[in-house]
Design a protein around this motif. Structure first.
Motif, PDB file in Angstrom:
ATOM      1  N   VAL A 293       1.412  -1.381   6.634  1.00 32.37           N
ATOM      2  CA  VAL A 293       1.349  -2.183   5.423  1.00 32.37           C
ATOM      3  C   VAL A 293       0.417  -3.323   5.739  1.00 32.37           C
ATOM      4  O   VAL A 293       0.647  -4.083   6.674  1.00 32.37           O
TER       5      VAL A 293
ATOM      6  N   THR B 124       2.837  -0.074  -5.064  1.00 35.15           N
ATOM      7  CA  THR B 124       3.924  -0.298  -4.110  1.00 35.15           C
ATOM      8  C   THR B 124       4.904  -1.325  -4.654  1.00 35.15           C
ATOM      9  O   THR B 124       4.533  -2.230  -5.408  1.00 35.15           O
TER      10      THR B 124
ATOM     11  N   THR C 163       7.859   2.380  -1.440  1.00 29.97           N
ATOM     12  CA  THR C 163       8.309   1.472  -0.390  1.00 29.97           C
ATOM     13  C   THR C 163       8.066   2.096   0.981  1.00 29.97           C
ATOM     14  O   THR C 163       7.771   3.288   1.092  1.00 29.97           O
TER      15      THR C 163
END
Length: 371
Positions: free
Chosen positions: A3, A138, A314
């Protein structure tokens, strides 16, 4: 999986990986990878890396010689052909390879061989699945990028996490093995890349191996700089990269010996890629016939899984997607015969602090690395 979207100052992460499936694991595969740090000039980075990874580097050299039925001298002779290429396109990385050789107690051509690996003929054509998801898709409005890396069972015991702190350049975190100074990973500018092999396409040639190029990409600050790099450097073979940077930019590049082909998300908010061409120039039957036939159902499956979350993806979703066994054994989570799957995850909470979750997707068991 990463991420990203981090500033240089907020770079507090690591990247790592473990064999992805208990069903595919064997005795001797690590439950957790060591984390090696190196800091300073490129010569110092290489020397510190080599000192810490000497055992892994020598194991890698033995594996290359065994796989190619080469003596060490034969391996050194093949690798030495690439030195002028390194001197021209990445002299600072050649200096780092010199330090790697010094630290590990091997010859310079052997250190180079670890970073030429595929072009010496040792890399296997395994079925990796990569993706990048933009902030609009997201749940936490962060960029998520990553892959399942598929490889033979000899690789995980040679692997480790490498944190590099070069002078006046972004910090770099890669999961790597056996002295390779470039592999998939990210930097403190938020640039990350993951890769797939490609079937068919333009013919190979004598050119730059992908591993040093992967490292050069992690010296970039934007995806545009990485694309420019792929356009300027003559690649020895074709390969695909999903890319993102700290601004939230995402794209895919099918990097070929004839130049890069750019693939955009076309409004989807994410891009996934497996092992066949999708650009209009090379997406045709003769190349598909040279591709891994399970590449087509894998891309369809990962696209469906990401789209099913309707813009609320996620990190936990991606953990679940990476262990998907549809079409097993040649599935997203792949462990057919001697093949092993390696998964990497990084999460960036809203406070912009990064932690690394490293684990076994099948068991949903992860180890966290933090810096």
């Amino acid at each position: 999986m990463f991420v990203t979207g981090l500033s240089r100052r907020s770079f507090l992460g690591a990247i790592a990986a473990t064999p992805a499936c208990a069903a595919g694991s064997r005795a001797g595969e690590p439950a957790q990878y060591p984390l090696f740090h190196a800091k300073g000039t490129h010569r110092e980075l290489g020397r510190q890396h080599g000192e810490q990874a000497a055992e892994y580097i020598k194991r890698h050299l033995d594996a290359m010689c065994s796989g190619q039925k080469l003596s060490r001298e034969g391996l050194r002779q093949r690798a030495s052909r690439f030195q002028p290429m390194f001197e021209r396109y990445c002299p600072h990385l050649l200096d780092e390879m010199k330090g790697l050789a010094e630290g590990a107690g091997v010859a310079l051509p052997e250190a180079m061989a670890c970073n030429i690996r595929g072009e010496i003929g040792q890399a296997t054509a395994d079925g990796c699945t990569a993706y990048v998801i933009g902030r609009s898709r997201t749940a936490e409005h962060e960029v998520i990028a990553g892959q399942n890396s598929d490889m033979t069972s000899e690789v995980p015991p040679m692997a480790y996490v490498l944190h590099l702190q070069p002078r006046d350049k972004p910090d770099i975190l890669i999961w790597t093995f056996g002295g390779m100074i470039g592999y998939h990973g990210m930097n403190s500018a938020g640039v990350a890349h993951f890769a797939n092999a490609l079937g068919g396409g333009p013919a190979g040639r004598f050119g730059m191996p992908h591993y040093p190029v992967k490292r050069l990409m992690l010296e970039c600050s934007t995806v545009e700089q990485a694309v420019d790099l792929l356009a300027r450097i003559p690649l020895a073979s074709n390969g695909n990269y999903v890319l993102c940077d700290g601004r939230g930019k995402i794209l895919d590049v099918e990097a070929t010996t004839k130049g890069p082909e750019i693939i955009h998300d076309k409004g989807a908010g994410f891009i996934a890629h497996t092992n066949h061409f999708v650009c209009s120039r090379y997406a045709r039957k003769e190349n598909f016939d040279q591709s891994w036939q399970d590449s087509f159902p894998r891309i369809a499956k990962i696209n469906d899984l990401i789209a099913s979350r309707q813009g609320r993806v996620t990190v936990d979703d991606m953990k679940s997607f990476l262990k998907d066994h549809t079409g097993r054994p040649t599935s997203i989570c792949r462990h057919d015969g001697d093949s092993r799957t390696v998964a990497s995850l990084i999460s960036e909470p809203a406070r912009r602090r990064m932690h690394v979750a490293v684990g076994n997707p099948c068991q949903n068991s992860y180890v966290t690395y933090s810096m």
